[in-house]
Motif scaffolding. Structure first.
Motif, short mmCIF file in Angstrom:
data_model
loop_
_atom_site.label_atom_id
_atom_site.label_comp_id
_atom_site.label_asym_id
_atom_site.label_seq_id
_atom_site.Cartn_x
_atom_site.Cartn_y
_atom_site.Cartn_z
N ASP A 190 26.77 39.55 25.98
CA ASP A 190 28.02 39.41 25.14
C ASP A 190 28.06 40.17 23.72
O ASP A 190 29.04 40.10 23.11
CB ASP A 190 28.07 37.62 24.85
N ASP A 200 30.91 43.12 19.45
CA ASP A 200 31.08 41.88 20.43
C ASP A 200 31.74 42.16 21.85
O ASP A 200 32.73 42.67 21.72
CB ASP A 200 31.93 40.92 19.49
N ARG A 201 30.95 41.83 22.88
CA ARG A 201 31.58 42.12 24.09
C ARG A 201 32.12 40.99 24.76
O ARG A 201 32.43 41.03 25.93
CB ARG A 201 30.51 42.91 25.01
N SER A 202 32.49 39.90 24.10
CA SER A 202 32.71 38.57 24.72
C SER A 202 34.33 38.65 25.58
O SER A 202 34.64 38.16 26.57
CB SER A 202 32.64 37.30 23.89
N ALA A 203 34.92 39.57 24.87
CA ALA A 203 36.42 39.66 25.08
C ALA A 203 36.36 40.51 26.30
O ALA A 203 37.29 40.40 27.23
CB ALA A 203 37.33 40.34 24.14
N ALA A 206 35.33 38.22 29.25
CA ALA A 206 36.48 37.63 29.74
C ALA A 206 37.56 38.21 30.35
O ALA A 206 37.89 37.57 31.36
CB ALA A 206 37.23 36.84 28.59
N GLU A 207 37.66 39.51 30.14
CA GLU A 207 38.73 40.37 30.80
C GLU A 207 38.12 40.72 32.13
O GLU A 207 38.85 40.74 33.23
CB GLU A 207 39.05 41.82 30.21
N GLN A 227 31.83 36.31 18.98
CA GLN A 227 32.22 35.71 18.10
C GLN A 227 33.02 34.55 19.00
O GLN A 227 33.55 33.62 18.05
CB GLN A 227 33.60 36.61 17.49
N THR A 228 33.13 34.59 20.07
CA THR A 228 33.70 33.26 20.93
C THR A 228 32.85 33.32 22.23
O THR A 228 32.12 33.86 22.54
CB THR A 228 35.17 33.87 21.59
N ILE A 230 32.24 31.77 25.84
CA ILE A 230 32.64 32.20 27.08
C ILE A 230 32.54 30.90 28.20
O ILE A 230 31.51 30.63 28.69
CB ILE A 230 31.95 33.44 27.78
#
Length: 667
Positions: A190, A200-203, A206-207, A227-228, A230
């Protein structure tokens, strides 16, 4: 640890051949000829010499000699993870770690051999409990960290099929790969640190998950940088924590020799990246031949332990797989996760050398561009720690300039005295192995490849299919090699596979490189004969780059070529046709650069954008990258462009003029 006088692995193998098979060779050329003419005897000897394990005997070494479709070791049952785990007892008794890992923030981890097995088995059981069975695909979005190695071994243990992309790739490029194979499990990190930046690789995760409906289970490596949250993700660390009687009793599954091990991606110039499937057995036997050429373990003969093997690589490059392959022989692998030029944007080209000094690396490999960058930065390698343990330097990815190799040898002569052995290799993702390699006992050839790989029937051919010596020709392989692809995923009738390698000469592998073989056996790769982009050892199809920029409203068309500069580096040129007759400006360049960074990687941002009047295409609409590249390499226009086959031949003089300007500027 025993420190007997060095005996090369090639010497040990030769002695074994004479003792066990009654074979004697007066020189390497004779040995290579035998290995490529008596394929059954040679590959059987590799199996026996390395004592490769199988639950069942094989019927024949090579039952059907044809390309594609050769059948190797039919009846044998093997497992890549079993071959790794067989070294646990001996290596652990000597107190040797399986993995030494460090990131650019300075965090160091060592994983012992029993711990490597425990973690891999723990994850294998977690995946089995989540429904993973033989043939299911497990995709990873991970950097060069121990968890990636552990997850590969877990997949191999179950007969699941592994695939991985590096987190420096944007989600669109990753999806072009993972969508093809419909993975059941996704393992992702992440967040990463690279070049001093926390990303940050959380986005992106999610994609990926949203676009991959086949994913039933998501394991996440928690970096502390996300930052978020999952939703629905499972902690990979928790999945690795199991330690009970079931773990202790677990055995990797016995699999057919050609059962798929992993899927690698090699992009062509059109369409989606090729999803190349390699088998357990083919990878095992060719990696063991690679060990002879790498000479791994020879400093500590007669045992093969004690080596510390490092090859700087991102996980999306086949050299990551080659580094993991060191575990097949009980070698400690040393992983570095971060930028080779240092953190905080410092362009400290001593970073990897300092890493090697701290961990007493004995075998150090990197892309040719890394060594060129060190020379350009005028670093003094000895300033970065005690590097006296290094006995071998490896290079690949692009041709290593002779002057760079000579510079490196002089640096190490000051550190160690004497001649440093360079193992320059060339092969590719296509075979997960080398076709050309080093040989410690042969004379050095700065800037060249010392020899053709044992078992690799490689020649340079002219257009008529005639072998050449001392001249540049097409690199071809005339007889089967065990780690040639089983198939491409999704290529049901095999047409794309055949078209990729066997279109020019049916039954003959055309690799796509220009090759010169000298009379003394030394070889030189002079560049790609197709239009695949090769940036610092990482390959990307031009179709990926076009997909990134041509969705922009200001870009009507584009063409990209990669021009080697003769110094171990290259320049990436993009010709751009703006929409609505507008001129290329700095805003457009910034938008295209941003699009490529986001979708692919900063590595593939062009060095120069050029406003073009049009893009040359064939009558069927294909962009003419290779003819334009050859113009910029100095080829005469009459030899590279058939104007009758060009839909818009009126623009070719413009490209010819630009090529002339480029070549005059290069001089």
């Amino acid at each position: 640890m025993s420190r007997d006088p060095p005996i090369s692995q090639m010497q040990l193998y030769r002695d074994w051949l004479e003792r066990e098979k009654g074979l004697r060779f007066s020189n390497y050329a004779e040995m290579w000829t035998w290995s490529t003419t008596d394929l059954a005897a040679f590959w059987r000897s590799i199996w026996d010499f390395h004592q490769i394990q199988s639950r069942t005997p094989f019927e024949a070494v090579l039952g059907d000699e044809r390309m594609p479709g050769a059948k190797w070791f039919e009846g044998a049952e093997v497992n890549y993870a079993r071959e790794v785990f067989r070294h646990i007892e001996a290596a652990d008794a000597m107190g040797l770690p399986a993995i030494v890992a460090e990131d650019e923030c300075g965090q160091v981890r060592e994983i012992a051999w029993p711990e490597l097995r425990r973690r891999a088995v723990s994850l294998a059981l977690a995946m089995r409990e989540s429904g993973v069975v033989r043939g299911d695909r497990v995709a990873a979005y991970l950097p060069n960290i121990p968890e990636a190695v552990i997850a590969l071994l877990a997949c191999a243990s179950l007969g699941a099929i592994w695939t991985i992309c590096s987190p420096d790739m944007g989600a669109p490029a990753v999806l072009d790969r993972f969508r093809q194979i419909a993975p059941k499990v996704l393992i992702a990190v992440d967040g990463v640190h690279y070049a001093g930046k926390a990303l940050d690789r959380s986005a992106a995760i999610a994609e990926l998950r949203q676009a991959l409906p086949s994913v039933e289970t998501l394991f996440v490596v928690e970096s502390g940088l996300a930052q978020t949250d999952i939703p629905g993700a499972r902690s990979l660390e928790a999945a690795l924590a199991r330690d009970d009687a079931v773990v202790a009793a677990f055995e990797p599954e016995w699999l057919p020799f050609d059962h798929p091990l992993w899927i690698l991606y090699s992009s062509g110039t059109t369409g989606l990246p090729k999803a190349i499937v390699h088998g357990h057995g083919g990878v095992i036997v060719t990696t063991h031949v690679g060990r002879l050429h790498f000479d791994l373990g020879a400093s500590y003969a007669p045992n093969t332990f004690g080596e510390r093997f490092h090859w700087y690589s991102a996980t999306g490059w086949v050299m990551w797989n080659q580094q993991v392959g060191g575990l097949l022989f009980g070698t400690t692998i040393c992983l570095f996760d971060g930028a080779p030029s240092g953190s905080k944007g410092s362009h400290d080209w001593g970073t990897l050398w300092a890493f090697a000094a701290r961990h007493r690396v004995t075998w150090f490999g990197a892309g040719a561009a890394f060594y060129s960058a060190c020379r350009k930065a005028e670093i003094r390698i000895s300033d970065h720690g005690d590097l006296s343990a290094i006995r071998s330097l490896g290079t690949t990815g692009s041709p290593l300039p002779a002057e760079v190799q000579s510079w490196g040898s002089a640096q190490f002569a000051a550190i160690k005295g004497g001649e440093m052995w360079w193992c320059n290799i060339s092969g590719g993702t296509d075979v997960a192995a080398a076709f050309f390699a080093g040989h410690r006992e042969l004379p050095p050839h700065p800037g060249k490849l010392q020899c053709r790989h044992l078992g690799a029937a490689v020649e340079a051919w002219d257009d008529a299919g005639k072998p050449l010596v001392g001249q540049v020709g097409e690199l071809v392989v005339t007889r089967p090699f065990p780690s040639m692809p089983l198939y491409f995923w999704g290529d049901e009738d095999g047409s794309r596979y055949r078209s990729s390698y066997f279109k020019a000469w049916p039954g003959i592998w055309r690799h796509g490189d220009w090759l010169q073989i000298d009379a003394d056996g030394a070889c030189t790769i002079t560049g790609r004969s197709d239009a695949t982009i090769n940036r610092h050892g990482l390959r990307m199809g031009t179709a990926d780059i076009y997909a990134a920029v041509e969705h922009l409203g200001d870009v009507a068309d584009s063409l990209v070529i990669d021009i080697e500069d003769g110094q171990g580096d290259s320049k990436l040129l993009m010709f751009v046709v703006p929409s609505d007759g507008r001129a290329l400006d700095s805003d457009m360049e910034a938008a295209m650069s941003s699009a490529i960074r986001r979708a692919l990687s900063p590595r593939f941002v062009p060095d120069r954008f050029i406003n073009a009047p049009g893009i040359p295409r064939t009558l069927s609409g294909k962009k003419q990258e290779l003819p334009i590249k050859r113009l910029f390499q100095g080829w005469p226009i009459a030899k590279v462009v058939n104007l009758d086959a060009i839909a818009n031949p009126e623009i070719i003089p413009w490209y010819s003029a630009r090529a002339k300007d480029w070549l005059e500027g290069a001089r």
